[in-house]
Design a protein around this motif. Structure first.
Motif, short mmCIF file in Angstrom:
data_model
loop_
_atom_site.label_atom_id
_atom_site.label_comp_id
_atom_site.label_asym_id
_atom_site.label_seq_id
_atom_site.Cartn_x
_atom_site.Cartn_y
_atom_site.Cartn_z
N HIS A 264 0.83 -1.20 0.00
CA HIS A 264 0.00 0.00 0.00
C HIS A 264 0.87 1.26 0.00
O HIS A 264 0.62 2.19 -0.76
N THR A 265 1.88 1.28 0.84
CA THR A 265 2.78 2.43 0.91
C THR A 265 3.48 2.65 -0.43
O THR A 265 3.58 3.78 -0.92
N PHE A 266 3.96 1.56 -1.05
CA PHE A 266 4.62 1.67 -2.34
C PHE A 266 3.66 2.23 -3.39
O PHE A 266 4.00 3.12 -4.16
N LEU A 267 2.44 1.68 -3.42
CA LEU A 267 1.45 2.14 -4.41
C LEU A 267 1.08 3.61 -4.19
O LEU A 267 0.92 4.36 -5.16
N GLN A 268 0.97 4.03 -2.94
CA GLN A 268 0.68 5.44 -2.66
C GLN A 268 1.76 6.33 -3.23
O GLN A 268 1.46 7.34 -3.87
N ASP A 269 3.01 5.98 -3.00
CA ASP A 269 4.12 6.79 -3.50
C ASP A 269 4.13 6.81 -5.02
O ASP A 269 4.35 7.85 -5.64
N LEU A 270 3.89 5.66 -5.61
CA LEU A 270 3.89 5.56 -7.07
C LEU A 270 2.73 6.34 -7.69
O LEU A 270 2.91 7.09 -8.65
N CYS A 271 1.55 6.18 -7.15
CA CYS A 271 0.36 6.80 -7.72
C CYS A 271 0.28 8.29 -7.47
O CYS A 271 -0.37 9.02 -8.23
N ARG A 272 0.92 8.75 -6.43
CA ARG A 272 0.94 10.19 -6.14
C ARG A 272 1.55 10.95 -7.32
O ARG A 272 1.12 12.05 -7.65
N GLN A 273 2.52 10.35 -8.00
CA GLN A 273 3.20 10.99 -9.12
C GLN A 273 2.28 11.21 -10.31
O GLN A 273 2.48 12.13 -11.09
N SER A 274 1.26 10.36 -10.46
CA SER A 274 0.36 10.48 -11.61
C SER A 274 -1.06 10.90 -11.21
O SER A 274 -1.99 10.75 -11.98
N ASN A 275 -1.20 11.43 -10.00
CA ASN A 275 -2.49 11.90 -9.49
C ASN A 275 -3.57 10.82 -9.44
O ASN A 275 -4.75 11.11 -9.62
N VAL B 148 -7.06 1.15 -6.51
CA VAL B 148 -6.43 2.27 -7.21
C VAL B 148 -7.47 2.84 -8.17
O VAL B 148 -8.07 2.09 -8.94
N GLU B 149 -7.67 4.14 -8.10
CA GLU B 149 -8.56 4.81 -9.05
C GLU B 149 -7.71 5.76 -9.89
O GLU B 149 -7.02 6.63 -9.35
N LEU B 150 -7.78 5.56 -11.20
CA LEU B 150 -6.95 6.36 -12.11
C LEU B 150 -7.42 7.80 -12.13
O LEU B 150 -8.63 8.08 -12.16
#
Length: 168
Positions: free
Chosen positions: A47-58, A81-83
């Motif tokens: 979850h932490t990894f996905l948050q960091d990754l997805c923050r970059q693409s909003n 995850v919601e795009l």
């Protein structure tokens, strides 16, 4: 000489503190491996990894593993995850299920992510195996229809690329 003796004593005390801290951390890790707690640690790391990754693409990431979804009493789907609006598929939802359990084969994973997608109202599913417990012979990343299967090690940054590719 007095100063050197004092420094030597301080260094010994510090080394003892470090040894005790390392022993405590090691004991906790070993205890976690004997229970289902290690799976929760793996889910949280993902979850932490996905948050960091997805923050970059909003994109938005929600940890959903502790709450029920659309299916009564069902908690399948650890993250959602919601795009974001910059994507061609803005608003699309990806259900992410994580497992760090021995003996969980691909057939079981496919059934689990299918139920997770339904439970979280997502069209796409990503099943993340821990590298420690992934079935032998499974490729680091593979796809079956709308589901992606990834092998990831939370402690090995070289496997992060598989998660990034899986999400894309």
């Amino acid at each position: 000489v007095t100063i050197l003796d004092a420094q030597s004593k301080t260094n010994r005390e510090f080394q003892e503190e470090v040894k005790v801290a390392i022993a405590t951390i090691t004991a906790k890790k070993q205890a976690d491996q004997q229970t289902t707690r290690h799976g929760l640690v793996f889910e949280q790391a993902l979850h932490t990894f996905l948050q960091d990754l997805c923050r970059q693409s909003n994109d938005m990431v929600e940890f959903t593993g502790n709450s029920t979804g659309l299916i009564k009493n069902c908690k399948k789907g650890d993250c959602l995850v919601e795009l974001g609006p910059e994507h061609a598929a803005a608003g699309a939802r990806i259900c992410v299920e994580a497992k760090e359990v021995v003996g969980f084969d691909l057939r079981q994973a496919r059934a689990e992510i299918e139920e997770g997608r339904k439970n979280r109202d997502a069209r796409i599913g990503m099943f993340v195996y821990s590298k420690k417990t992934a079935p032998t012979g499974l490729e680091p990343i593979s796809r079956f229809g709308d589901d992606v299967f990834v092998i990831w090690d939370a402690e090995d940054a070289t496997t992060d690329i598989f998660l990034k590719l899986g999400l894309t």
